[in-house]
Motif scaffolding. Structure first.
Motif, PDB file in Angstrom:
ATOM      1  N   GLY A  38     -41.050 -48.442 -50.576  1.00 32.33           N
ATOM      2  CA  GLY A  38     -40.289 -48.585 -51.806  1.00 32.33           C
ATOM      3  C   GLY A  38     -41.178 -48.802 -53.021  1.00 32.33           C
ATOM      4  N   SER A 116     -35.737 -47.016 -50.184  1.00 34.92           N
ATOM      5  CA  SER A 116     -35.511 -47.154 -51.620  1.00 34.92           C
ATOM      6  C   SER A 116     -36.115 -45.969 -52.380  1.00 34.92           C
ATOM      7  N   PHE A 139     -31.208 -47.299 -48.174  1.00 33.20           N
ATOM      8  CA  PHE A 139     -30.768 -47.699 -49.516  1.00 33.20           C
ATOM      9  C   PHE A 139     -31.517 -47.003 -50.651  1.00 33.20           C
ATOM     10  N   GLY A 140     -31.564 -45.666 -50.559  1.00 32.74           N
ATOM     11  CA  GLY A 140     -32.244 -44.893 -51.597  1.00 32.74           C
ATOM     12  C   GLY A 140     -31.283 -44.357 -52.640  1.00 32.74           C
ATOM     13  N   HIS A 160     -27.072 -48.464 -46.125  1.00 28.84           N
ATOM     14  CA  HIS A 160     -27.001 -49.080 -47.452  1.00 28.84           C
ATOM     15  C   HIS A 160     -26.238 -50.397 -47.384  1.00 28.84           C
ATOM     16  N   ASP A 164     -25.719 -54.155 -52.841  1.00 31.17           N
ATOM     17  CA  ASP A 164     -27.050 -53.852 -53.370  1.00 31.17           C
ATOM     18  C   ASP A 164     -27.029 -53.908 -54.901  1.00 31.17           C
ATOM     19  N   VAL A 167     -29.944 -50.623 -56.186  1.00 30.29           N
ATOM     20  CA  VAL A 167     -29.456 -49.259 -55.980  1.00 30.29           C
ATOM     21  C   VAL A 167     -27.997 -49.377 -55.550  1.00 30.29           C
ATOM     22  N   HIS A 196     -30.291 -55.358 -51.316  1.00 31.15           N
ATOM     23  CA  HIS A 196     -31.349 -54.344 -51.287  1.00 31.15           C
ATOM     24  C   HIS A 196     -32.343 -54.726 -50.198  1.00 31.15           C
TER      25      HIS A 196
END
Length: 234
Positions: A38, A116, A139-140, A160, A164, A167, A196
């Motif tokens: 990340g 991320s 969790f991108g 995810h 978050d 993001v 996150h």
């Protein structure tokens, strides 16, 4: 399974890019993964190396790519994030070539685990690069404008947290919608109350899902499942 770590490098955009390669003992060629960290980089978070080691223990060759070397940063600067995104994409593409040629790698079974910012890069690169056979997106964000309308993503797992703050979970649903539109095999898991990065039971569940997904879509029956936690953030 004992795992060895080796530091290598390749050249991208005239810059030396460090890459840490993790693999266990046993038969080769083996399925190969790029792990893309990340925005926090690799100087401040040992969890990426721990995660790479755990995935390697499950039967993969894992390349932890220092893609920020391309822009001379230890962690990504949000003020220059958008202008640096394309050079980082180019570096990830060069990393795919490096990984495919690495001793013991199976060049026909190459995937990406992105976290991320690394997941955004994974989405952008794999959308147009057929060398990527599977993608795990931790969790991108969906990289707006970096995925052509004519693209086709590989089989993708989206993980995810519903809470978050960095993001927003809307990104996960946007990626899911794109995968549905492209009729691509995919799975999505949104964890209530998680931010996150995952903790506790969510972290363990995400690891199981990631390794099971990679076995189905990348490794086949040749990689053993492993239930150790992938503890990553950034």
């Amino acid at each position: 399974m004992p795992v060895t770590a080796q530091r290598n490098s390749f050249t991208s955009g005239g810059k030396a890019i460090a890459v840490e390669t993790f693999q266990g003992s046993g038969a080769s060629p083996r399925p190969t993964l790029l792990m893309l960290h990340g925005a926090d980089g690799l100087s401040y978070n040992s969890q990426y190396r721990d995660a790479a080691r755990e995935v390697a223990a499950a039967g993969y060759q894992v390349h932890l790519v220092h893609y920020l070397d391309r822009t001379g940063e230890k962690r990504a600067s949000f003020s220059t994030l958008f202008q640096n995104f394309m050079p980082w994409m180019s570096t990830v593409q060069d990393a795919l070539a490096f990984a495919a040629k690495h001793p013991g790698a199976d060049s026909s079974r190459v995937g990406i685990v992105g976290i991320s910012l690394g997941a955004a890069l994974g989405l952008a690169v794999s959308s147009t690069d057929p060398r990527v056979k599977a993608l795990v997106n931790y969790f991108g964000p969906l990289p707006q404008g970096a995925i052509p309308t004519t693209s086709r993503l590989p089989p993708t797992l989206v993980l995810h947290g519903a809470a978050d703050p960095i993001v927003p979970v809307a990104n996960a649903y946007a990626v899911e919608a794109l995968l549905r539109q492209q009729n691509v095999p995919h799975e999505i898991k949104v964890y209530p109350g998680q931010g996150h990065g995952f903790r506790g039971a969510a972290e363990e569940d995400a690891t199981r899902r990631a390794l099971a997904f990679l076995q189905r879509h990348l490794a086949g029956s040749r990689a053993a499942l492993n239930s150790s936690p992938l503890s990553v953030g950034g």
